[in-house]
Write a protein that holds these residues in place. Structure first.
Motif, short mmCIF file in Angstrom:
data_model
loop_
_atom_site.label_atom_id
_atom_site.label_comp_id
_atom_site.label_asym_id
_atom_site.label_seq_id
_atom_site.Cartn_x
_atom_site.Cartn_y
_atom_site.Cartn_z
N TYR A 62 0.80 -1.22 0.00
CA TYR A 62 0.00 0.00 0.00
C TYR A 62 0.84 1.28 0.00
CZ TYR A 62 -3.74 -3.29 0.97
OH TYR A 62 -4.63 -4.34 0.89
N LEU A 63 2.11 1.14 -0.32
CA LEU A 63 2.99 2.31 -0.47
C LEU A 63 3.23 2.56 -1.96
CD1 LEU A 63 5.57 1.57 2.37
CD2 LEU A 63 3.92 3.44 2.31
N PRO A 64 3.44 3.80 -2.37
CA PRO A 64 3.58 4.10 -3.79
C PRO A 64 4.94 3.74 -4.36
CG PRO A 64 3.73 6.11 -2.52
CD PRO A 64 3.37 5.02 -1.55
N TYR A 65 5.84 3.17 -3.57
CA TYR A 65 7.18 2.77 -3.99
C TYR A 65 7.48 1.41 -3.38
CZ TYR A 65 7.35 5.25 0.43
OH TYR A 65 7.05 5.70 1.70
N GLY A 66 8.61 0.81 -3.81
CA GLY A 66 9.01 -0.50 -3.31
C GLY A 66 8.19 -1.62 -3.92
N PRO A 67 8.56 -2.86 -3.66
CA PRO A 67 9.66 -3.28 -2.77
C PRO A 67 11.04 -3.10 -3.41
CG PRO A 67 8.61 -5.20 -3.76
CD PRO A 67 7.81 -4.01 -4.19
N TYR A 68 12.05 -3.12 -2.55
CA TYR A 68 13.43 -2.95 -3.00
C TYR A 68 14.18 -4.28 -2.81
CZ TYR A 68 12.24 1.96 -2.90
OH TYR A 68 11.64 3.16 -3.15
N THR A 69 14.73 -4.77 -3.88
CA THR A 69 15.44 -6.06 -3.84
C THR A 69 16.95 -5.89 -3.90
OG1 THR A 69 15.19 -6.26 -6.24
CG2 THR A 69 13.49 -7.28 -4.86
N GLU A 70 17.43 -4.66 -3.98
CA GLU A 70 18.86 -4.39 -3.96
C GLU A 70 19.14 -3.31 -2.92
OE1 GLU A 70 20.46 -3.44 -7.76
OE2 GLU A 70 19.27 -4.97 -8.79
N GLU A 71 20.10 -3.56 -2.06
CA GLU A 71 20.39 -2.62 -0.99
C GLU A 71 20.82 -1.26 -1.53
OE1 GLU A 71 23.30 -2.09 2.91
OE2 GLU A 71 22.88 -4.11 2.14
N GLY A 72 21.59 -1.24 -2.61
CA GLY A 72 22.03 0.04 -3.16
C GLY A 72 20.89 0.89 -3.65
N LEU A 178 -14.69 8.59 3.48
CA LEU A 178 -14.04 7.92 2.36
C LEU A 178 -13.99 8.87 1.16
CD1 LEU A 178 -12.95 5.16 1.25
CD2 LEU A 178 -15.27 4.78 0.40
N PHE A 179 -12.81 9.07 0.62
CA PHE A 179 -12.63 9.85 -0.61
C PHE A 179 -12.47 8.86 -1.76
CE2 PHE A 179 -11.50 14.41 0.54
CZ PHE A 179 -12.10 14.34 1.78
N ARG A 180 -13.52 8.72 -2.57
CA ARG A 180 -13.51 7.74 -3.64
C ARG A 180 -12.62 8.18 -4.79
NH1 ARG A 180 -19.57 7.16 -5.16
NH2 ARG A 180 -19.39 9.43 -4.97
N GLN A 181 -11.91 7.22 -5.37
CA GLN A 181 -11.03 7.47 -6.51
C GLN A 181 -10.13 8.67 -6.25
OE1 GLN A 181 -14.01 5.52 -9.87
NE2 GLN A 181 -12.99 7.43 -10.33
N ALA A 182 -9.51 8.67 -5.08
CA ALA A 182 -8.69 9.81 -4.66
C ALA A 182 -7.40 9.93 -5.46
CB ALA A 182 -8.37 9.71 -3.17
N THR A 183 -6.83 8.78 -5.85
CA THR A 183 -5.58 8.82 -6.60
C THR A 183 -5.36 7.50 -7.32
OG1 THR A 183 -3.23 9.42 -6.43
CG2 THR A 183 -4.12 7.99 -4.71
N ILE A 184 -4.25 7.44 -8.06
CA ILE A 184 -3.81 6.21 -8.72
C ILE A 184 -2.37 5.98 -8.29
CG2 ILE A 184 -3.29 5.09 -10.93
CD1 ILE A 184 -5.45 6.89 -12.19
N TYR A 185 -2.05 4.78 -7.87
CA TYR A 185 -0.66 4.43 -7.58
C TYR A 185 -0.42 2.98 -7.93
CZ TYR A 185 -1.97 2.20 -3.06
OH TYR A 185 -2.49 1.39 -2.07
N LYS A 186 0.81 2.73 -8.39
CA LYS A 186 1.19 1.41 -8.89
C LYS A 186 0.19 0.89 -9.90
CE LYS A 186 4.07 0.06 -4.97
NZ LYS A 186 4.27 -0.82 -3.78
N GLY A 187 -0.38 1.82 -10.70
CA GLY A 187 -1.29 1.45 -11.77
C GLY A 187 -2.67 1.04 -11.33
#
Length: 237
Positions: A62-72, A178-187
């Motif tokens: 539920y985050l707009p970034y990640g997961p990260y599979t490389e430490e760098g 509830l704010f419906r259709q508030a945004t789009i993330y990860k498609g």
């Protein structure tokens, strides 16, 4: 109800109001948790290792970034976020281990009217369902209300994120809608559930936290005798 000279309903007066300070970068110290400003050199490796315990990557859903599979790559993300003023990222340190095991931020900081949001919360498995996890949220709230004098503290999440919604209520937030259709993330679509604590709620909520965090509420094994969720429910009732 407040009315103006024309008999129209208007909001209650807020006398002597002035803009609030922006959150400082000073650390916050608790019994179970310490909160520091996020720093790549100090925290990235520890956070990456702690997050790796979540082998399915559930903490990133539920985050707009990640997961990260490389430490760098993750370190680069931490370095970028550490430079941000809004959101203002913090690392959550477990006092027992001395290691960073989570992050959280202040964001949408509106100092002029005293409104601030907590978000980008990401707890590694080692932090989840611990006293440090709840105390970290209390420390951030305490800064907002007691130190900085804000009027409103917000929590927003994907409406489908059941654990986040349960956490908001357990931590003392009130559901507002509830704010419906508030945004789009990860498609994909996100309907956003809104929660908040306002300044008049805070004294009762603070008292619950202080009672829950008191040494007498923890047994010899370090487990709380009373559940925070039950204490919050009783205070509201």
């Amino acid at each position: 109800m407040t009315q103006n000279a024309l008999g129209q309903a208007i909001g209650f007066p807020v006398p002597n109001w002035s803009a609030r300070p922006k959150p400082p970068r000073a650390p916050l110290q608790g019994r179970f948790a310490r909160i520091e400003m996020l720093d790549a050199d100090a925290h990235a490796a520890q956070l990456y290792a702690a997050n790796a315990a979540d082998r399915e990557g559930r903490i990133w859903t539920y985050l707009p970034y990640g997961p990260y599979t490389e430490e760098g790559v993750y370190r680069d993300w931490v370095a970028g976020m550490a430079k941000s003023e809004d959101p203002l990222f913090h690392a959550i340190i477990d006092q027992a281990s001395g290691k960073a095991v989570g992050v959280a931020s202040y964001l949408r900081i509106d100092a002029a009217v005293g409104v601030i949001e907590v978000g980008h919360i990401n707890y590694a498995p080692a932090l989840q369902r611990t006293a440090a996890a709840s105390e970290a949220m209390y420390l951030l709230m305490k800064r907002v209300f007691d130190e900085l004098g804000y009027r409103r503290y917000e929590w927003k999440c994907d409406a489908l994120n059941a654990p986040s919604r349960a956490a908001a209520e357990r931590l003392g937030f009130t559901y507002e809608g509830l704010f419906r259709q508030a945004t789009i993330y990860k498609g994909r679509n996100r309907d956003t559930a809104w929660y908040a604590i306002i300044d008049k709620d805070w004294p009762k909520i603070r008292a619950v936290y202080e009672a829950w965090l008191s040494p007498g509420n923890f047994n010899e094994a370090g487990k709380p005798r009373q559940r925070l969720s039950e204490m919050m429910r009783s205070a509201r009732a």
